[in-house]
Design a protein around this motif. Structure first.
Motif: not given
Length: 208
Positions: A118-124, A129-134
């Motif tokens: 089965s496929v479980i996509r790799l997460g972050v 790693f905050d996309v709202a950060g600097s």
């Protein structure tokens, strides 16, 4: 890893496995597990199968690399090696074998009969790693970021050749983050492709 490169390494690995299996069984007696999870078939999967034996504990295995495939052109993969046999043992009888991509799933399906991951996509990790950060400003009208170890399996030379073609018509700049055995060769390739000014090798970059 459950498979050392030498006889001494294999003996040490076998001892680690026995200790780990014994610890899991001891903990299971005190507070029974509902499920075991083995990360890497040739190590965690082997431990789970041995620990679950005779105890009716289901286990799942996550394969994140070349444990069950073979890519001879870049000397990658363990399927035809001792670690590959251990990986197949670790996955045999598991309630589920999961991988991180459709490509990985299809390779295992094609190369290891009887296995259907089965496929479980790799997460972050969003705490790290905050996309709202600097953010950092990257050179180039169209900056492209490539992050990963600089080894043969990552295919950075293919990326460099693609950038060389793209620079004929657009202002693109490649930013390579990571280190590895091909660092020097990739620098030389960038020069030979005439894109050394369109590529920046940043090396390792701290997460913060």
């Amino acid at each position: 890893s459950a498979c050392g490169d030498s006889q001494q390494g294999r003996v040490a690995a076998a001892r680690r496995i026995r200790r780990t299996v014994a610890a899991i069984r001891r903990d299971h007696r005190e507070r029974p597990f509902d499920l075991l999870h083995g990360f890497w078939p040739d190590s965690g999967g082997v431990v789970c199968r041995l620990a679950a034996r005779g105890r009716n504990i289901p286990w799942v295995v996550s394969a994140m690399g070349g444990e069950l495939i073979d890519e001879a052109s870049i000397d990658y993969g363990k399927r035809k090696k001792r670690a590959g046999r251990l990986a197949r043992f670790g996955c045999g009888g598991a309630a589920d074998l999961n991988v991180g991509s459709l490509y990985h799933r299809d390779r295992i399906r094609a190369e290891v009969p009887g296995f259907d991951p089965s496929v479980i996509r790799l997460g972050v990790d969003t705490d790290m790693f905050d996309v709202a950060g600097s953010t950092a400003e990257l050179d180039g009208a169209i900056p492209i970021l490539c992050v990963g170890s600089l080894g043969p399996v990552q295919g950075h030379d293919t990326v460099l050749r693609a950038i060389a073609r793209a620079t004929r018509s657009v202002d693109v700049h490649l930013h390579v983050v990571g280190e590895g055995p091909l660092m020097e060769a990739l620098h030389e390739s960038a020069v030979s492709y005439g894109i050394d000014r369109q590529v920046t090798f940043h090396g390792n970059v701290p997460h913060d």
